[in-house]
Design a protein around this motif. Sequence first.
Motif, mmCIF file in Angstrom:
data_model
loop_
_atom_site.group_PDB
_atom_site.id
_atom_site.type_symbol
_atom_site.label_atom_id
_atom_site.label_comp_id
_atom_site.label_asym_id
_atom_site.label_seq_id
_atom_site.Cartn_x
_atom_site.Cartn_y
_atom_site.Cartn_z
ATOM 1 N N PHE A 9 0.688 -1.274 0.046
ATOM 2 C CA PHE A 9 -0.038 0.030 0.131
ATOM 3 C C PHE A 9 1.059 1.164 -0.137
ATOM 4 O O PHE A 9 2.086 1.275 1.020
ATOM 5 C CB PHE A 9 -0.744 -0.166 1.048
ATOM 6 C CG PHE A 9 -1.975 -1.311 0.717
ATOM 7 C CD1 PHE A 9 -2.806 -1.691 0.635
ATOM 8 C CD2 PHE A 9 -2.207 -2.218 2.356
ATOM 9 C CE1 PHE A 9 -4.045 -2.439 0.611
ATOM 10 C CE2 PHE A 9 -2.426 -3.348 2.383
ATOM 11 C CZ PHE A 9 -3.576 -2.975 1.632
ATOM 12 N N GLN A 10 0.791 2.411 -0.499
ATOM 13 C CA GLN A 10 1.140 3.291 -1.144
ATOM 14 C C GLN A 10 0.217 4.634 -0.203
ATOM 15 O O GLN A 10 -0.467 4.574 -0.597
ATOM 16 C CB GLN A 10 1.517 3.557 -1.958
ATOM 17 C CG GLN A 10 2.299 2.299 -2.679
ATOM 18 C CD GLN A 10 3.127 2.578 -3.781
ATOM 19 O OE1 GLN A 10 2.810 4.078 -4.470
ATOM 20 N NE2 GLN A 10 3.415 1.804 -4.840
ATOM 21 N N ALA A 11 1.208 5.860 0.680
ATOM 22 C CA ALA A 11 0.462 6.962 1.033
ATOM 23 C C ALA A 11 -0.253 7.311 -0.424
ATOM 24 O O ALA A 11 0.493 7.257 -1.160
ATOM 25 C CB ALA A 11 1.714 7.145 0.773
ATOM 26 N N GLY A 12 -1.031 8.136 -0.249
ATOM 27 C CA GLY A 12 -1.986 8.679 -0.722
ATOM 28 C C GLY A 12 -3.142 7.796 -2.021
ATOM 29 O O GLY A 12 -4.251 8.159 -2.648
ATOM 30 N N GLN A 13 -2.833 6.631 -1.371
ATOM 31 C CA GLN A 13 -3.964 5.710 -2.178
ATOM 32 C C GLN A 13 -5.614 5.780 -1.666
ATOM 33 O O GLN A 13 -5.086 5.737 -0.135
ATOM 34 C CB GLN A 13 -2.904 4.358 -1.789
ATOM 35 C CG GLN A 13 -2.563 3.561 -2.794
ATOM 36 C CD GLN A 13 -2.158 2.380 -2.489
ATOM 37 O OE1 GLN A 13 -1.962 1.928 -1.848
ATOM 38 N NE2 GLN A 13 -1.590 1.711 -3.984
ATOM 39 N N MET A 162 -11.630 5.786 2.537
ATOM 40 C CA MET A 162 -9.933 5.406 3.261
ATOM 41 C C MET A 162 -8.980 5.515 2.502
ATOM 42 O O MET A 162 -9.116 5.618 1.497
ATOM 43 C CB MET A 162 -10.310 3.907 3.608
ATOM 44 C CG MET A 162 -11.642 2.883 3.910
ATOM 45 S SD MET A 162 -11.805 3.682 5.858
ATOM 46 C CE MET A 162 -10.527 2.633 7.126
ATOM 47 N N VAL A 163 -8.323 6.233 3.322
ATOM 48 C CA VAL A 163 -7.009 6.801 3.034
ATOM 49 C C VAL A 163 -5.474 6.333 3.596
ATOM 50 O O VAL A 163 -5.024 6.263 4.996
ATOM 51 C CB VAL A 163 -6.649 8.206 2.759
ATOM 52 C CG1 VAL A 163 -5.572 9.221 2.137
ATOM 53 C CG2 VAL A 163 -8.117 9.182 2.448
ATOM 54 N N HIS A 164 -4.655 5.494 2.378
ATOM 55 C CA HIS A 164 -3.445 5.580 3.516
ATOM 56 C C HIS A 164 -2.493 6.377 3.788
ATOM 57 O O HIS A 164 -2.016 6.979 2.884
ATOM 58 C CB HIS A 164 -2.769 3.946 2.192
ATOM 59 C CG HIS A 164 -1.835 3.805 3.321
ATOM 60 N ND1 HIS A 164 -0.499 3.627 3.369
ATOM 61 C CD2 HIS A 164 -2.465 2.244 3.187
ATOM 62 C CE1 HIS A 164 -0.338 2.758 4.566
ATOM 63 N NE2 HIS A 164 -0.920 2.011 4.278
#
Length: 179
Positions: A9-13, A162-164
Motif C-alpha cells: 500500500f502506498q501513501a495517498g492511495q 479510506m486513505v493510506h
Amino acid sequence: MADDSTSTFQAGQTGLIVRIPEAEPSVRRWRERLDPSARAGVPAHVTVLFPFLDESRIDQLVHSALADVLGSHASFELRFERCGRLPEVLYLVPEPDTPLRQLTEAIADRWPEAPPYGGRFAEIVPHLTIAQGQEATLLEEIESDLAGRLPFTSHVSSVELMVHDGTKWHERASFALGE
C-alpha cells in the motif's frame, strides 16, 4: 482493499468500502494474522472500489459527486452464510451481492480512470476477505472455525472513503446511502 497482496500500500492511495462490523467477532483474529489490509488498519469490509483516486485529487467536487452517486442508491441488508475462495484468498460471501456490484459500477462509471482493482480482473466479485496467500489446510481450518459463527446479517447504510498515509489506512469521509 484486499486482493492487493502482491504490492505494498502506498501513501495517498484511496479506496471505498462498506464496513461490516458484525463480522468482526468472527473474523478479526484471522484477518489480523492473514489479511494485509487488516494489519494496515482496515476494518472488516467489502470493497466497493480499490484503488480509487489518489488522495491529491479528492477535493470538495469529488466529495459532492460521491455524495450524489452514493446517495442515489438505497441502503440494503447483506447476509453472510458461507465462505468462498478466489486464488489464494478465503472470503465471506455477501448475499445478495447485486447492490454491491451496482455501487462499484456506479463509481467506476463516474470515474472511469479508477476501474475496480486497477482493471486487473474482468469480473466484480464482492467479498469480505479473511485470509490471503495461505496453504489449503489452513484455509480449511479457518472455514471450519467460521462455520459455527455463521450466518450473520449487516445493514449497509454508508460507504467509507479510506486513505493510506504510508503506514496505515484511515477513514477520511463517510457517504450515506439513500433510504
